[in-house]
Design a protein around this motif. Structure first.
Motif, PDB file in Angstrom:
ATOM      1  N   ARG A 447       0.823  -1.205   0.000  1.00 54.36           N
ATOM      2  CA  ARG A 447       0.000   0.000   0.000  1.00 54.36           C
ATOM      3  C   ARG A 447       0.862   1.262   0.000  1.00 54.36           C
ATOM      4  O   ARG A 447       0.494   2.276  -0.587  1.00 54.36           O
ATOM      5  N   ARG A 448       2.015   1.164   0.644  1.00 53.33           N
ATOM      6  CA  ARG A 448       2.869   2.345   0.715  1.00 53.33           C
ATOM      7  C   ARG A 448       3.753   2.493  -0.518  1.00 53.33           C
ATOM      8  O   ARG A 448       3.988   3.611  -0.992  1.00 53.33           O
ATOM      9  N   HIS A 449       4.256   1.377  -1.046  1.00 54.12           N
ATOM     10  CA  HIS A 449       5.277   1.454  -2.089  1.00 54.12           C
ATOM     11  C   HIS A 449       4.827   0.886  -3.439  1.00 54.12           C
ATOM     12  O   HIS A 449       5.620   0.890  -4.378  1.00 54.12           O
ATOM     13  N   GLY A 450       3.605   0.407  -3.557  1.00 52.08           N
ATOM     14  CA  GLY A 450       3.117  -0.081  -4.837  1.00 52.08           C
ATOM     15  C   GLY A 450       2.860  -1.574  -4.837  1.00 52.08           C
ATOM     16  O   GLY A 450       3.543  -2.343  -4.150  1.00 52.08           O
ATOM     17  N   LEU A 451       1.855  -1.980  -5.605  1.00 52.06           N
ATOM     18  CA  LEU A 451       1.495  -3.391  -5.748  1.00 52.06           C
ATOM     19  C   LEU A 451       2.099  -3.919  -7.056  1.00 52.06           C
ATOM     20  O   LEU A 451       1.760  -3.457  -8.143  1.00 52.06           O
ATOM     21  N   PHE A 452       3.006  -4.862  -6.928  1.00 55.12           N
ATOM     22  CA  PHE A 452       3.654  -5.476  -8.087  1.00 55.12           C
ATOM     23  C   PHE A 452       3.319  -6.967  -8.084  1.00 55.12           C
ATOM     24  O   PHE A 452       3.392  -7.615  -7.037  1.00 55.12           O
ATOM     25  N   VAL A 453       2.959  -7.501  -9.238  1.00 55.86           N
ATOM     26  CA  VAL A 453       2.711  -8.940  -9.365  1.00 55.86           C
ATOM     27  C   VAL A 453       3.636  -9.485 -10.443  1.00 55.86           C
ATOM     28  O   VAL A 453       3.910  -8.812 -11.448  1.00 55.86           O
ATOM     29  N   GLY A 454       4.113 -10.688 -10.228  1.00 45.67           N
ATOM     30  CA  GLY A 454       5.064 -11.247 -11.179  1.00 45.67           C
ATOM     31  C   GLY A 454       4.939 -12.747 -11.298  1.00 45.67           C
ATOM     32  O   GLY A 454       4.271 -13.404 -10.490  1.00 45.67           O
ATOM     33  N   GLU A 523       4.520  -0.069 -21.012  1.00 46.11           N
ATOM     34  CA  GLU A 523       3.760   1.041 -20.451  1.00 46.11           C
ATOM     35  C   GLU A 523       3.105   0.613 -19.139  1.00 46.11           C
ATOM     36  O   GLU A 523       2.711  -0.529 -18.966  1.00 46.11           O
ATOM     37  N   GLY A 524       3.038   1.561 -18.211  1.00 46.69           N
ATOM     38  CA  GLY A 524       2.384   1.280 -16.934  1.00 46.69           C
ATOM     39  C   GLY A 524       3.252   0.574 -15.918  1.00 46.69           C
ATOM     40  O   GLY A 524       2.764   0.143 -14.876  1.00 46.69           O
ATOM     41  N   GLY A 525       4.559   0.404 -16.219  1.00 47.43           N
ATOM     42  CA  GLY A 525       5.451  -0.202 -15.233  1.00 47.43           C
ATOM     43  C   GLY A 525       5.645  -1.697 -15.390  1.00 47.43           C
ATOM     44  O   GLY A 525       6.162  -2.336 -14.487  1.00 47.43           O
ATOM     45  N   GLY A 526       5.236  -2.272 -16.522  1.00 48.26           N
ATOM     46  CA  GLY A 526       5.437  -3.697 -16.742  1.00 48.26           C
ATOM     47  C   GLY A 526       6.819  -3.998 -17.291  1.00 48.26           C
ATOM     48  O   GLY A 526       7.510  -3.134 -17.835  1.00 48.26           O
ATOM     49  N   ARG A 527       7.227  -5.261 -17.170  1.00 47.40           N
ATOM     50  CA  ARG A 527       8.527  -5.678 -17.681  1.00 47.40           C
ATOM     51  C   ARG A 527       8.518  -7.170 -17.958  1.00 47.40           C
ATOM     52  O   ARG A 527       7.917  -7.947 -17.221  1.00 47.40           O
ATOM     53  N   VAL A 528       9.225  -7.567 -19.030  1.00 51.76           N
ATOM     54  CA  VAL A 528       9.493  -8.982 -19.275  1.00 51.76           C
ATOM     55  C   VAL A 528      10.971  -9.107 -19.601  1.00 51.76           C
ATOM     56  O   VAL A 528      11.523  -8.306 -20.356  1.00 51.76           O
ATOM     57  N   THR A 529      11.610 -10.105 -18.983  1.00 51.99           N
ATOM     58  CA  THR A 529      13.046 -10.310 -19.156  1.00 51.99           C
ATOM     59  C   THR A 529      13.281 -11.737 -19.602  1.00 51.99           C
ATOM     60  O   THR A 529      12.662 -12.672 -19.080  1.00 51.99           O
ATOM     61  N   LEU A 530      14.186 -11.916 -20.560  1.00 48.22           N
ATOM     62  CA  LEU A 530      14.501 -13.229 -21.115  1.00 48.22           C
ATOM     63  C   LEU A 530      15.964 -13.527 -20.857  1.00 48.22           C
ATOM     64  O   LEU A 530      16.825 -12.668 -21.068  1.00 48.22           O
ATOM     65  N   ARG A 531      16.247 -14.754 -20.442  1.00 47.77           N
ATOM     66  CA  ARG A 531      17.652 -15.169 -20.340  1.00 47.77           C
ATOM     67  C   ARG A 531      17.755 -16.689 -20.345  1.00 47.77           C
ATOM     68  O   ARG A 531      16.876 -17.384 -19.811  1.00 47.77           O
ATOM     69  N   PRO A 532      18.819 -17.233 -20.921  1.00 47.74           N
ATOM     70  CA  PRO A 532      19.079 -18.665 -20.770  1.00 47.74           C
ATOM     71  C   PRO A 532      19.596 -18.943 -19.365  1.00 47.74           C
ATOM     72  O   PRO A 532      20.278 -18.112 -18.768  1.00 47.74           O
ATOM     73  N   SER A 533      19.266 -20.114 -18.827  1.00 47.53           N
ATOM     74  CA  SER A 533      19.816 -20.514 -17.530  1.00 47.53           C
ATOM     75  C   SER A 533      21.310 -20.726 -17.661  1.00 47.53           C
ATOM     76  O   SER A 533      21.802 -21.189 -18.689  1.00 47.53           O
ATOM     77  N   GLU A 544       6.506  -9.069 -14.957  1.00 53.16           N
ATOM     78  CA  GLU A 544       6.052  -8.263 -13.824  1.00 53.16           C
ATOM     79  C   GLU A 544       5.163  -7.132 -14.325  1.00 53.16           C
ATOM     80  O   GLU A 544       5.425  -6.521 -15.362  1.00 53.16           O
ATOM     81  N   LEU A 545       4.105  -6.859 -13.556  1.00 58.56           N
ATOM     82  CA  LEU A 545       3.211  -5.733 -13.816  1.00 58.56           C
ATOM     83  C   LEU A 545       2.975  -4.973 -12.520  1.00 58.56           C
ATOM     84  O   LEU A 545       2.987  -5.557 -11.434  1.00 58.56           O
ATOM     85  N   LYS A 546       2.751  -3.682 -12.659  1.00 59.86           N
ATOM     86  CA  LYS A 546       2.399  -2.846 -11.514  1.00 59.86           C
ATOM     87  C   LYS A 546       0.921  -2.507 -11.598  1.00 59.86           C
ATOM     88  O   LYS A 546       0.418  -2.187 -12.678  1.00 59.86           O
ATOM     89  N   GLU A 547       0.239  -2.590 -10.458  1.00 57.51           N
ATOM     90  CA  GLU A 547      -1.204  -2.302 -10.402  1.00 57.51           C
ATOM     91  C   GLU A 547      -1.454  -1.183  -9.396  1.00 57.51           C
ATOM     92  O   GLU A 547      -0.825  -1.139  -8.329  1.00 57.51           O
ATOM     93  N   ARG A 561      -7.312  -8.475 -10.010  1.00 54.29           N
ATOM     94  CA  ARG A 561      -7.326  -7.841 -11.324  1.00 54.29           C
ATOM     95  C   ARG A 561      -5.929  -7.883 -11.967  1.00 54.29           C
ATOM     96  O   ARG A 561      -5.766  -8.185 -13.156  1.00 54.29           O
ATOM     97  N   ALA A 562      -4.910  -7.628 -11.139  1.00 55.20           N
ATOM     98  CA  ALA A 562      -3.545  -7.637 -11.653  1.00 55.20           C
ATOM     99  C   ALA A 562      -3.132  -9.031 -12.128  1.00 55.20           C
ATOM    100  O   ALA A 562      -2.459  -9.176 -13.152  1.00 55.20           O
ATOM    101  N   GLU A 563      -3.537 -10.053 -11.377  1.00 56.89           N
ATOM    102  CA  GLU A 563      -3.192 -11.424 -11.769  1.00 56.89           C
ATOM    103  C   GLU A 563      -3.841 -11.781 -13.104  1.00 56.89           C
ATOM    104  O   GLU A 563      -3.238 -12.479 -13.932  1.00 56.89           O
ATOM    105  N   GLY A 564      -5.058 -11.313 -13.333  1.00 56.21           N
ATOM    106  CA  GLY A 564      -5.709 -11.553 -14.615  1.00 56.21           C
ATOM    107  C   GLY A 564      -4.968 -10.876 -15.753  1.00 56.21           C
ATOM    108  O   GLY A 564      -4.759 -11.469 -16.831  1.00 56.21           O
TER     109      GLY A 564
END
Length: 584
Positions: A447-454, A523-533, A544-547, A561-564
């Motif tokens: 609530r203080r610093h933002g809701l992030f789901v990943g 846009e909106g604070g989302g991100r996707v990162t790709l890497r080989p193990s 990751e998305l920010k809601e 809603r964010a999980e959807g």
């Protein structure tokens, strides 16, 4: 390589193999005529990288075996003598976990070091990886070797290296050590003393139990609340690894009297009889822990991986059900707790990796703490912390990576599942003293610093063509970067291999070392990162998305809603990956 040359190479390796067991194994493969198996075993040398060695046990240079360990140690010893002249007085720490062949590999490591005139400081029994890393600094050794394959399946083992600063090696040491290994003579010509000879020459020195006692004392000092309680019920699993006795001692000393272990997984067992894949993140791995927790009505479940450098956590939600926290959630909880409740001695510094949540960075910004986002791997976190301590006088408070790796403070310069578990229990006791659950505290932070789901998705491509498939997917995204992922517009691209960050027509240089990683910011604070193990034939995608919760909306509603949105985002990206070469 044609089949005749392959067989000649395999026969030469078999003759030079000092271990009759793997020599006979290779003889059977040669007799069977299985050229596919033979080609895989001789596809190259098991690569020595910044994580050392890790591979399937078996015969051949592309496997973990005594021949590989002896040649690796000889190359390492000669490199250390060239780089650290006083290594012959400081010595090298040698630790091992409970996996198959760990005793043999540790003994060979110590005996080759001794033959090179370097004292081997050897743990006489099994130890967690972080205890080996602690001993390196505590004893002022020049380096440390830990025989472990961490959370890999039972057919694996590995060889992990720490430098004199207590952290895992980073370039250029990895390439230079690999070159030194390549120059080593055949394995049966590598000199080594017997353990008795090494002891007689004072080149095999057992590490005293007091070092372990000092480690436990040091991690107990990391607690913030500092008061154990009989009101908090904890279940712990060692996952058939080496963390069990250490966690029992730590929790008892901290005053957590209602500490229960998963009996079936408490003792070290390299066959991992109750789990196929001894990683707390894998489906089914926590089933026994969950059953034990429900039986004793535990508030908290803590799990280490087999070498006890990772930590998984389950906590009760508002409905009373146990829920597995993500690596990012544990990292955010510990980071916020240590930043806000811990003792301040200068500007605090926290760090995470480019595939972990951006939320720790947001928290650091809001609280005025120094923050770094580094390449994947704890070696980068530890070395960056050391660099900032030297140059800026910052106080390193906490670092984490989403793959369940955490380090509170500076007792160990690597991830430490034992100290992280202890500090998390301390956090839970503090929450309980405030009348708040662990998940209630997480909601306060969000609530203080933002809701992030990943979320993370892994795709495995085994066999000879697996690496080529993974490379094709990465290059496909480089050639044709998407303008959108589903409904979300891509606003910037970071290619850590080329070192470029692109936002529209603007191009900036990245400051991190080159790495085969691509990140798209949306846009909106989302991100996707790709890497080989770096250790398995996998490609990994991190989402990751920010809601932003609406006025008067509960956090649970906003999360749903964010999980959807996140699932739609993942589905859209996986479709893009298939268009760029990923098999369905």
């Amino acid at each position: 390589m044609d089949s005749t040359a392959l067989r000649e190479q395999a026969e030469a390796w078999r003759k030079a193999d000092p271990d009759p067991t793997t020599g006979e194994e290779l003889a059977r493969v040669l007799a069977s005529g299985d050229t596919v198996d033979l080609a895989d075993r001789f596809a190259g040398n098991l690569e020595f990288g910044t994580a050392g060695l890790r591979g399937v046990l078996g015969a051949g240079p592309n496997r973990m075996n005594r021949a590989v360990v002896r040649r690796t140690t000889a190359g390492l010893a000669r490199y250390l003598k060239a780089q650290i002249p006083d290594v012959v007085s400081r010595g090298v720490v040698v630790g091992r976990d409970g996996r198959r062949m760990s005793p043999e590999f540790a003994e060979d490591t110590a005996c080759v070091l001794a033959a090179e005139g370097i004292p081997a400081l050897v743990f006489p029994s099994l130890v967690p990886t972080p205890v080996t890393a602690f001993a390196l600094l505590h004893l002022n050794a020049a380096a440390a070797v830990m025989i472990t394959a961490s959370h890999n399946p039972p057919e694996y083992n590995g060889y992990k290296l720490y430098w004199s600063n207590g952290a895992q090696i980073i370039p250029p040491h990895d390439k230079r050590i690999a070159a030194a290994i390549d120059a080593v003579e055949p394995a049966n010509q590598v000199r080594l003393l017997t353990p008795a000879e090494a002891r007689e020459k004072n080149l095999w020195r057992e590490i005293p139990a007091s070092v372990g006692d000092d480690y436990l004392k040091a991690i107990l000092g990391l607690r913030v609340h500092g008061r154990g309680t009989d009101a908090l019920s904890i279940v712990y699993t060692a996952m058939h690894g080496v963390g069990g006795t250490w966690m029992e001692r730590a929790m008892k000393s901290a005053g957590f009297t209602r500490f229960h272990t998963v009996a079936e997984q408490q003792q070290p067992d390299g066959t991992f009889p109750t789990v196929r894949f001894p990683n707390p993140e894998e489906p089914g791995a926590m089933d026994l822990s969950l059953a034990t927790a429900e039986r004793v009505k535990a508030d908290l479940v803590l799990a280490n991986d087999p070498d006890a450098d990772r930590l998984a956590v389950m906590a009760r939600d508002a409905a009373g059900a146990l829920r597995m926290l993500t690596g990012n959630e544990v990292g955010v909880l510990l980071g916020h707790y240590l930043l806000t409740q811990g003792t301040k001695r200068g500007r605090p510094h926290v760090a995470t990796t480019i595939v972990s949540s951006v939320q720790l960075g947001q928290i650091a910004k809001d609280l005025g703490a120094a923050f770094d986002e580094v390449l994947t791997g704890f070696k980068w976190i530890a070395n960056r912390a050391l660099e900032r301590e030297r140059s800026e006088g910052t106080q390193f408070v906490f670092g984490y990576e989403e793959a369940l790796g955490y380090t509170p403070g500076t007792v160990v310069r690597d991830k430490d599942g034992v100290s992280a578990a202890l500090v998390f229990a301390d956090l839970a006791a503090w929450c309980q003293s405030r009348g708040v659950t662990v998940l209630g505290y997480l909601e306060e932070i969000q609530r203080r610093h933002g809701l992030f789901v990943g979320a993370q998705r892994n795709f495995t491509f085994s066999g000879p063509g697996g690496a080529q498939t993974i490379s094709g997917i990465m290059e496909g995204f480089r050639r044709a970067p998407p303008a959108k992922v589903g409904a979300l517009t891509v606003v910037s691209l970071k290619d850590y291999k080329t070192g470029e960050a692109r936002t529209g027509d603007q191009v900036e240089r990245l400051t991190l070392p080159p790495s085969n990683v691509i990140a798209y910011e949306l846009e909106g604070g989302g991100r996707v990162t790709l890497r080989p193990s770096g250790t398995e034939p996998k490609i990994k995608y991190y989402f990751e998305l920010k809601e932003t919760p609406g006025a008067g909306e509960s956090l649970a509603q906003a999360r749903a809603r964010a999980e959807g949105r996140l699932q739609a985002f993942i589905d859209a990206f996986v479709t893009l990956a298939r268009d760029r070469g990923q098999p369905a």
